[in-house]
Scaffold this active site. Structure first.
Site, short mmCIF file in Angstrom:
data_model
loop_
_atom_site.label_atom_id
_atom_site.label_comp_id
_atom_site.label_asym_id
_atom_site.label_seq_id
_atom_site.Cartn_x
_atom_site.Cartn_y
_atom_site.Cartn_z
N THR A 177 0.84 -1.19 0.00
CA THR A 177 0.00 0.00 0.00
C THR A 177 0.88 1.24 0.00
O THR A 177 2.02 1.18 0.42
CB THR A 177 -0.85 -0.05 1.28
OG1 THR A 177 -1.80 -1.08 1.12
CG2 THR A 177 -1.59 1.24 1.56
N ARG A 205 -14.38 -7.27 0.15
CA ARG A 205 -13.64 -6.99 1.38
C ARG A 205 -13.10 -5.55 1.36
O ARG A 205 -12.52 -5.11 0.38
CB ARG A 205 -12.49 -7.99 1.51
CG ARG A 205 -11.58 -7.77 2.72
CD ARG A 205 -10.40 -6.90 2.37
NE ARG A 205 -9.46 -6.78 3.46
CZ ARG A 205 -8.44 -5.94 3.48
NH1 ARG A 205 -8.22 -5.15 2.48
NH2 ARG A 205 -7.63 -5.90 4.52
N VAL A 206 -13.31 -4.83 2.43
CA VAL A 206 -12.76 -3.48 2.55
C VAL A 206 -11.81 -3.47 3.73
O VAL A 206 -12.15 -3.97 4.81
CB VAL A 206 -13.89 -2.44 2.75
CG1 VAL A 206 -13.30 -1.06 3.02
CG2 VAL A 206 -14.80 -2.39 1.53
N GLY A 207 -10.61 -2.93 3.53
CA GLY A 207 -9.61 -2.92 4.60
C GLY A 207 -9.62 -1.62 5.38
O GLY A 207 -10.61 -0.89 5.41
N ASP A 208 -8.49 -1.32 5.99
CA ASP A 208 -8.36 -0.12 6.82
C ASP A 208 -8.20 1.16 6.00
O ASP A 208 -8.50 2.24 6.47
CB ASP A 208 -7.10 -0.25 7.69
CG ASP A 208 -5.84 -0.43 6.82
OD1 ASP A 208 -5.80 -1.40 6.05
OD2 ASP A 208 -4.92 0.41 6.90
N THR A 228 -0.26 1.14 6.94
CA THR A 228 -0.21 0.00 6.02
C THR A 228 -0.07 -1.28 6.83
O THR A 228 0.38 -1.24 7.97
CB THR A 228 0.98 0.14 5.05
OG1 THR A 228 1.12 -1.08 4.30
CG2 THR A 228 2.29 0.40 5.77
N GLY A 229 -0.46 -2.41 6.24
CA GLY A 229 -0.37 -3.68 6.96
C GLY A 229 -1.67 -4.44 6.81
O GLY A 229 -2.44 -4.20 5.88
N1 ASP Z 1 -3.67 -2.11 4.67
C1 ASP Z 1 -3.99 -2.68 3.38
C2 ASP Z 1 -5.27 -3.48 3.50
O1 ASP Z 1 -5.42 -4.22 4.45
C3 ASP Z 1 -2.93 -3.56 2.84
C4 ASP Z 1 -1.57 -2.94 2.81
O2 ASP Z 1 -1.22 -2.14 3.67
O3 ASP Z 1 -0.81 -3.26 1.88
O4 ASP Z 1 -6.08 -3.37 2.61
#
Ligand code: ASP
Length: 319
Positions: A177, A205-208, A228-229
């Protein structure tokens, strides 16, 4: 007041081959944002334009380089916020090359904070931000997806969330990210984050990344942060909000980033996340509990941005 900016290209493991190129593009993104602010532009312009450079490079898991879902589509998320009241985000957009720009337009043109899927794409179409799906779902990526799936299928029982961490460990370069946090000459702060999520994620799916307080956050007079993560854990911990609250208590960006990551490690475990942050005094900082992270920053007195790929061990040494 002198501006400052810090950008990241994701936390996780480093894939050897293109780290040098990634660092070069990160440096370019930080310089671009800095120069916008040096000419009097806002922190908001700086973080958005810096993230566009990263999205367009195709080298990160955002914009052109975005990961594919388990069933082979690209669903991108992004969010942007400044300390002046602007906040916007988009999630699960399939035909948008620069979701960070669309997130900004959501904030500026609508009464909403977060638009998802088709609705967000409709806005993108009206604004001329739509691209054909093949731009994001390339033959090369479909091949990579097939390889990842085959590796997955060999010897793993598929229980998505319970396996998530293991999956991240097994696929180098899994996270990538991008994000930026900046403070401009007038002390205004802003943050932006953009992602393709991660490979093999379920559709929908939706992330952070598009969730305020989780993947991005900015507090007027205090600072701004981009994360990120593994999104599921970052959301649980409200990571960027935690960093900003620590800065609100007076911690400089660097200490706030380290303290938040160390609290997150204590609560949820290692190997999960990284952050970059700026404080309103022009300080920059980053921290992560994954194996490595890529960052670039430029602050007062620097002729050019510095780019680096610290590993966990280096971080301990300087902590
Ligand atoms: N944080 C992002 C997610 O979970 C992934 C990433 O940081 O690469 O969608």
């Amino acid at each position: 007041m002198r501006p400052a900016i810090i950008v990241h290209g994701g936390a996780g493991r480093l894939r050897g081959e293109d780290v040098g190129r990634r660092l070069e593009v990160l440096r370019e993104a930080a310089d671009k944002g800095y120069e916008i602010m040096a000419r009097g532009g806002s922190a908001l312009d700086a973080v958005v334009e810096a993230v566009v450079v990263l999205e367009d490079s195709g080298l990160f898991n955002a914009g052109l380089g975005s990961a594919l879902t388990f069933d082979g589509v690209a669903e991108l998320d992004a969010g942007v916020m400044d300390g002046e009241g602007l906040i916007g985000a988009v999630a699960a957009v399939r035909r948008v090359k620069n979701p960070v720009v669309l997130a900004r337009r959501v904030a500026e043109l609508t009464d909403h904070v977060l638009l998802v899927g088709e609705g967000a794409e409709r806005l993108a179409r009206i604004l001329g931000l739509e691209v054909p799906e093949e731009v994001l779902v390339t033959r090369e990526k479909l091949e990579r997806l097939r390889e990842l799936k085959a590796r997955w299928a060999r010897g793993e029982d598929y229980t998505w969330l319970a396996k998530l961490r293991k999956l991240a460990e097994e696929h180098p370069g899994y996270f990538g990210t991008v994000g930026a946090a900046a403070v401009d000459r007038e002390g205004r702060v802003a943050a932006a984050t953009s992602t393709g999520g991660y490979w093999l994620k379920l559709r929908g799916r939706v992330g952070d990344t598009p969730i305020p307080g989780a993947g991005f956050y900015a507090l007027r007079g205090v600072g701004a942060c981009s994360a990120t993560g593994i999104g599921e854990y970052i959301i649980r911990f409200s990571l960027c909000r935690a960093v900003c609250e620590l800065m609100a208590k007076g911690l400089p960006a660097e200490q706030a980033a380290r303290e938040a990551i160390s609290r997150m490690s204590a609560e949820l475990g290692e190997g999960l996340a990284g952050v970059v942050a700026v404080d309103a005094n022009g300080g920059v900082g980053y921290a992560f509990n994954t194996e490595a992270m890529t960052v670039a920053y430029r602050a007062a007195g620097m002729e050019r941005a510095a780019a680096l790929a610290p590993r966990k061990a280096d971080q301990r040494a300087t902590a």
